[in-house]
Write a protein that holds these residues in place. Structure first.
Motif, short mmCIF file in Angstrom:
data_model
loop_
_atom_site.label_atom_id
_atom_site.label_comp_id
_atom_site.label_asym_id
_atom_site.label_seq_id
_atom_site.Cartn_x
_atom_site.Cartn_y
_atom_site.Cartn_z
N ILE A 377 0.96 -1.08 -0.14
CA ILE A 377 0.14 0.05 0.16
C ILE A 377 0.83 1.28 -0.21
O ILE A 377 1.70 1.47 0.97
N GLU A 378 0.87 1.99 -1.12
CA GLU A 378 1.61 3.41 -0.84
C GLU A 378 0.68 4.53 -1.05
O GLU A 378 -0.07 4.65 -1.62
N LEU A 379 1.24 5.57 -0.44
CA LEU A 379 0.40 6.65 -0.76
C LEU A 379 0.69 7.36 -2.00
O LEU A 379 1.90 7.25 -2.64
N ALA A 380 -0.43 7.66 -2.75
CA ALA A 380 -0.05 8.49 -4.08
C ALA A 380 -0.46 9.88 -3.93
O ALA A 380 -0.92 10.39 -4.98
N GLY A 381 -0.33 10.57 -2.89
CA GLY A 381 -0.82 12.01 -2.68
C GLY A 381 -0.99 12.37 -1.54
O GLY A 381 -0.88 11.46 -0.46
N GLU A 382 -0.88 13.52 -1.03
CA GLU A 382 -1.16 13.96 0.12
C GLU A 382 -2.54 13.66 0.95
O GLU A 382 -3.68 14.14 0.39
N PRO A 383 -2.56 13.07 2.12
CA PRO A 383 -3.97 13.06 2.76
C PRO A 383 -4.39 14.08 3.21
O PRO A 383 -3.64 15.08 3.79
N LYS A 384 -5.79 14.37 3.08
CA LYS A 384 -6.49 15.57 3.49
C LYS A 384 -7.39 15.19 4.89
O LYS A 384 -8.15 14.38 4.53
N VAL A 385 -7.40 16.14 5.68
CA VAL A 385 -8.17 15.83 6.91
C VAL A 385 -9.50 16.38 6.59
O VAL A 385 -9.74 17.70 6.06
N ARG A 386 -10.47 15.88 6.94
CA ARG A 386 -11.78 16.31 7.10
C ARG A 386 -12.07 16.81 8.70
O ARG A 386 -11.85 15.94 9.55
N LEU A 387 -12.26 18.42 8.88
CA LEU A 387 -12.33 18.84 9.93
C LEU A 387 -13.90 18.34 10.38
O LEU A 387 -14.81 18.66 9.73
N ASN A 388 -13.86 17.99 11.80
CA ASN A 388 -15.24 17.62 12.56
C ASN A 388 -15.07 18.03 13.99
O ASN A 388 -14.13 17.93 14.42
N ASN A 389 -16.07 18.52 14.45
CA ASN A 389 -15.93 18.93 15.94
C ASN A 389 -15.64 17.74 17.06
O ASN A 389 -15.38 18.11 18.18
N THR A 390 -16.00 16.41 16.50
CA THR A 390 -16.00 15.34 17.46
C THR A 390 -15.03 14.17 16.80
O THR A 390 -14.29 13.69 17.61
N LEU A 391 -15.22 14.22 15.61
CA LEU A 391 -14.33 12.96 15.01
C LEU A 391 -13.10 13.34 14.27
O LEU A 391 -12.90 14.59 13.88
N ARG A 392 -12.36 12.40 14.37
CA ARG A 392 -11.04 12.55 13.72
C ARG A 392 -11.07 11.70 12.31
O ARG A 392 -11.41 10.46 12.38
N GLY A 393 -10.85 12.39 11.28
CA GLY A 393 -10.79 11.52 9.92
C GLY A 393 -10.43 12.36 8.69
O GLY A 393 -9.87 13.48 8.71
#
Ligand code: OVM
Length: 405
Positions: A377-393
């Motif tokens: 499994i290789e990264l093929a680009g920068e991961p982008k965070v989804r902003l959420n008041n309770t969840l990390r994702g």
């Protein structure tokens, strides 16, 4: 109406200007959580007039003492007993005993290990189909194409939902979890079209809509025995749909990221795919997809020598406890052999995740299938965070995967 301000002596040395609902914090909470753990066992946030705990010992202490630290005023920033909430309160999450004990018992009986064992084969079939499709593509987004796809392919069917429109579940999850924060820009954005999504979800929860033998229909059997009203049963089905999708989506997304970043851990899982369940547990510890919930004090109290007044909102940082170096060796490293017993990624105490066995089954099955089919499994680009008041994702995670030869 606010709780009176604590006398200066009580907040001296424990105050922090860190904004736990600010973009910077939500994008990368780890350095801030470390700072919060170091300030004091209990921290005061003057900008919100709330308290917080981020160390493992204090987090578990608070979660154990459900009479002092109540859930009935909601587990978000808003005190729901004082300010009207955006939806009818959950009768399991936002409730104390005796109501919580009754609903929890009914939900637990539906989610037994024998019930889940019956689902395993179906989950595996879906996982193989999906992973084989993704292997043909090679390059894809591990959030939309895998972490969202898999739970949406297996969980709503387990509940017995009608086919179609399942993207609404993601929109509803965003409302539920962002709704636990203060009214910041993330809250407002998530709540744009509440009525449509809320009405759709509520409609899915009625008895006539649910397939026979799913979790939903089994909840309604408690109406026939007189243990629940029809309305209560609908609300418990709503809890499945509120808590069961975004949480697992985020955990599975991080699982892919953690393995992409730790190829030696991937090699270990591939050497023994029966480690998949342990690996998923470590992802939940390391990433704590549900980062924090509030409790509300029912009396003046003291935690590790720090006083908190009655009727105060206390933010319980599950994620802080999950990486507390007082509790874990190398807390920031991903080690699938760790067996992180006592981690708070599923919470702790009477409210600890009642769906954890479903989440673990999804994690075990998907990671197990990936381990059997995918060499790398290789990264093929920068991961982008989804902003959420309770969840990390994450909102996007471009990857490339390679088939086992
Ligand atoms: C509920 C509910 C909603 C969100 C999360 C949750 C993590 C439960 O509606 O009962 O547990």
């Amino acid at each position: 109406m606010r709780t009176p301000l604590p006398p200066d002596g009580l907040i001296e040395g424990i105050s922090s200007d860190i904004d736990p609902f600010g973009d910077e914090f939500l994008r990368n909470p780890w350095p801030y959580l470390e700072e919060l753990r170091e300030i004091a066992p209990v921290v005061y946030f003057p900008m919100y007039h709330i308290w917080g705990v981020a160390r493992h010992e204090e987090v578990t202490e608070v979660l154990r003492d459900f009479t002092t630290y109540s859930s009935a005023a909601g587990v978000g920033y808003t005190n729901m007993l004082r300010d009207k909430p955006w939806r009818v309160p959950s009768i399991i999450l936002e409730a104390d005993p005796p109501l919580h004990s009754k609903t929890r018992r009914i939900v637990s009986k539906v989610l037994t290990s024998s019930a889940l064992a019956k689902l395993k084969t179906t989950f595996e079939e879906r996982a193989f189909e999906l992973v084989d499709q993704l292997l043909e593509r090679g390059c894809f987004d591990a959030i939309s194409d895998l972490a969202e796809e898999f739970p949406l392919a297996v969980f709503p069917d387990s509940v017995g939902l009608q086919p179609g429109s399942r993207q609404n579940l993601l929109r509803y999850g965003a409302m539920v979890f962002n709704g636990h924060g203060p009214r910041n820009h993330i809250f407002e954005e998530a709540m744009k079209d509440t009525d449509e999504v809320r009405d759709w979800v509520n409609a899915q929860c009625s008895r006539e809509m649910l397939a026979p033998d799913g979790f939903g229909e089994q909840i309604y059997r408690s109406v026939d025995t007189g243990e629940l009203t029809e309305e209560e049963a609908g609300l418990l089905v709503r809890s499945f749909l509120s808590a069961g999708v975004d949480t697992t989506v985020n955990a599975l997304g991080f699982a892919v990221l953690d393995f992409a970043r730790n190829p030696e851990q991937w090699a270990e899982l591939r050497a023994d795919p029966s480690l998949a369940r342990d690996a998923f547990e470590e992802v939940v510890r390391l990433e704590a997809p549900v980062a924090a919930f509030f409790r509300t004090t029912t009396r003046p109290t003291e935690i590790s020598g720090v006083s908190i007044p009655a009727d105060a909102k206390l933010l319980v940082f599950f994620a802080g406890a999950c990486r507390d170096p007082r509790r874990w060796d190398n807390p920031d490293s991903f080690e699938i052999h760790r067996h992180p017993v006592g981690h708070t990624g599923f919470g702790s105490g009477i409210h600890s995740c009642v769906g954890a066995m479903v989440a673990r089954l999804e994690g075990e099955v998907l990671l197990g299938v990936l381990a059997k089919r995918v060499k790398r499994i290789e990264l093929a680009g920068e991961p982008k965070v989804r902003l959420n008041n309770t969840l990390r994702g994450l909102k996007s995670l471009p990857v490339r995967i390679y088939a086992d030869d």
